[in-house]
Motif scaffolding. Structure first.
Motif, PDB file in Angstrom:
ATOM      1  N   PHE A 254       0.836  -1.205   0.000  1.00  0.00           N
ATOM      2  CA  PHE A 254       0.000   0.000   0.000  1.00  0.00           C
ATOM      3  C   PHE A 254       0.874   1.259   0.000  1.00  0.00           C
ATOM      4  O   PHE A 254       0.558   2.255  -0.647  1.00  0.00           O
ATOM      5  CB  PHE A 254      -0.920  -0.027   1.228  1.00  0.00           C
ATOM      6  N   LEU A 255       1.988   1.177   0.711  1.00  0.00           N
ATOM      7  CA  LEU A 255       2.915   2.323   0.774  1.00  0.00           C
ATOM      8  C   LEU A 255       3.728   2.452  -0.521  1.00  0.00           C
ATOM      9  O   LEU A 255       4.394   3.471  -0.733  1.00  0.00           O
ATOM     10  CB  LEU A 255       3.886   2.166   1.957  1.00  0.00           C
ATOM     11  N   GLY A 256       3.703   1.416  -1.339  1.00  0.00           N
ATOM     12  CA  GLY A 256       4.524   1.423  -2.556  1.00  0.00           C
ATOM     13  C   GLY A 256       5.985   1.112  -2.257  1.00  0.00           C
ATOM     14  O   GLY A 256       6.882   1.514  -3.000  1.00  0.00           O
ATOM     15  N   LEU A 257       6.218   0.377  -1.163  1.00  0.00           N
ATOM     16  CA  LEU A 257       7.594   0.008  -0.790  1.00  0.00           C
ATOM     17  C   LEU A 257       7.827  -1.473  -1.104  1.00  0.00           C
ATOM     18  O   LEU A 257       6.887  -2.265  -1.161  1.00  0.00           O
ATOM     19  CB  LEU A 257       7.825   0.253   0.708  1.00  0.00           C
ATOM     20  N   ARG A 258       9.098  -1.810  -1.267  1.00  0.00           N
ATOM     21  CA  ARG A 258       9.466  -3.193  -1.556  1.00  0.00           C
ATOM     22  C   ARG A 258      10.051  -3.840  -0.300  1.00  0.00           C
ATOM     23  O   ARG A 258      10.998  -3.319   0.282  1.00  0.00           O
ATOM     24  CB  ARG A 258      10.511  -3.200  -2.683  1.00  0.00           C
ATOM     25  N   VAL A 259       9.463  -4.957   0.107  1.00  0.00           N
ATOM     26  CA  VAL A 259      10.010  -5.698   1.253  1.00  0.00           C
ATOM     27  C   VAL A 259      11.325  -6.349   0.788  1.00  0.00           C
ATOM     28  O   VAL A 259      11.357  -6.988  -0.265  1.00  0.00           O
ATOM     29  CB  VAL A 259       9.000  -6.772   1.733  1.00  0.00           C
ATOM     30  N   PRO A 260      12.411  -6.155   1.542  1.00  0.00           N
ATOM     31  CA  PRO A 260      13.727  -6.614   1.065  1.00  0.00           C
ATOM     32  C   PRO A 260      13.921  -8.125   1.208  1.00  0.00           C
ATOM     33  O   PRO A 260      14.754  -8.580   1.995  1.00  0.00           O
ATOM     34  CB  PRO A 260      14.692  -5.834   1.967  1.00  0.00           C
ATOM     35  N   ASP A 261      13.144  -8.879   0.474  1.00  0.00           N
ATOM     36  CA  ASP A 261      13.219 -10.337   0.561  1.00  0.00           C
ATOM     37  C   ASP A 261      12.853 -10.919  -0.801  1.00  0.00           C
ATOM     38  O   ASP A 261      11.668 -10.926  -1.177  1.00  0.00           O
ATOM     39  CB  ASP A 261      12.238 -10.831   1.650  1.00  0.00           C
TER      40      ASP A 261
END
Ligand SMILES: [Fe+2]
Ligand SMILES: [Fe+2]
Length: 328
Positions: A254-261
């Motif tokens: 939703f935030l437009g961020l990428r989870v680093p995984d």
């Protein structure tokens, strides 16, 4: 009868003769979902487990004030400063309720604090990571307080009454903390490219340590089975970690961020996210005292304790005066 105190490892020392009948009656109360209260009979190991867990929890709240306290003077607006100040003060309050809850088990606050200052008692490793920029304050609220809520909501139903009751208020405040963190991230993600990059950088650094907050995997968690049988713990470490991932990944999207995984994937069939392997070596290194900020956190805690000795002296002198007056 039991004798109490903390031994050299900061563990509670409790010796007691326990009959099989007493133990069975105690377990029956637990199984019937009765709350155990301070003056009730309880097995020495149950008391010891709770003293360890509640005091570690209290220490974590107190040490946890440092990474965020670091940004109080640099909050980007008066409103953000007021919110952060309230949050950090809440954490102090959590520490105090928890020390009080632990005291009902027969250990003194002085002993617990001394255990922390001597480096014998542990606190949550997450607070040994640095807060490098303002986005870290957002990431801590969103992820660290978010993970704390996952851990603490089931503790509201913990079998030990004073701990369970303390958790009810703590959880209400934690949910405010999580919301304020997400709100910071949301603002940054809808700001300039630089602000969004700050938010992504903070997520990159806080994601894996947040997953580590749930502790070792179930196969390696030495206290879990007994704590579950005593209903101190209601869900295993891995179950809670999975819940956290399932709730948090859509928020990151939703935030437009990428989870680093790179291994993160939604398993359509189960509805759960599968995620990559946690770096347990890092977890054990930080736990062993070799994280980026362990030494600094303890040094600050010790100097604050020394600098504020006059407050304890004054409070004691006042209490003595009041009790002398009451006698006269
Ligand atoms: Fe807290
Ligand atoms: Fe919090």
């Amino acid at each position: 009868m039991y004798t109490q105190g903390l031994d050299q490892k900061g563990q509670a020392n409790v010796s007691e003769i326990e009959s099989p009948e007493q133990l069975a009656a105690f377990q029956a109360r637990i199984d019937a979902e009765e709350k155990i209260e301070a003056k009730d009979w309880m097995p020495a190991a149950y008391r010891r487990t709770l003293i360890r867990q509640i005091s570690q929890h209290a220490h974590s709240e107190i040490i946890g004030m440092q990474p965020e306290g670091n940004w109080l003077t640099r909050a980007p607006s008066l409103q953000r400063k007021a919110i952060l100040l309230a949050k950090v003060q809440d954490e102090a309050g959590h520490g105090l309720y928890l020390y009080s809850a632990a005291e009902t088990l027969g250990v003194s606050r002085d002993e617990m604090v001394q255990g922390l200052l001597d480096g014998k008692a542990k606190y949550s490793s997450i607070f040994n990571y640095p807060t490098l920029n303002w986005a870290d304050i957002g990431a801590i609220g969103w992820l660290v307080d978010g993970a704390a809520i996952m851990n603490q909501i089931p503790l509201c139903r913990c079998s030990y009454g004073p701990y369970a009751r303390a958790m009810i208020r703590v959880c209400k405040e934690e949910s405010f903390h999580q919301r304020q963190g997400f709100d910071i991230m949301h603002k940054l993600c809808n700001g300039t490219d630089d602000q969004k990059a700050m938010a992504q950088d903070a997520l990159n650094r806080w994601w894996w340590p947040s997953l580590m907050m749930f502790g070792p995997g179930d196969a390696d968690s030495k206290h879990s089975a007994q704590s579950m049988a005593w209903k101190i713990k209601r869900f295993s470490n891995d179950e809670l970690r999975q819940k956290f991932v399932d709730v948090t990944v859509p928020q990151a999207e939703f935030l437009g961020l990428r989870v680093p995984d790179d291994a993160l994937v939604l398993d359509e069939e189960s509805g759960h996210y599968r995620f990559g392997e946690i770096d347990w070596q890092e977890f054990h290194d930080v736990l062993a005292g070799n994280g980026p900020c362990n030494a600094q956190r303890m040094e600050r805690r010790r100097s604050a304790h020394d600098d504020n000795a006059w407050v304890r002296d004054a409070a004691r002198a006042y209490a003595d005066k009041q009790s002398a007056k009451a006698v006269a």
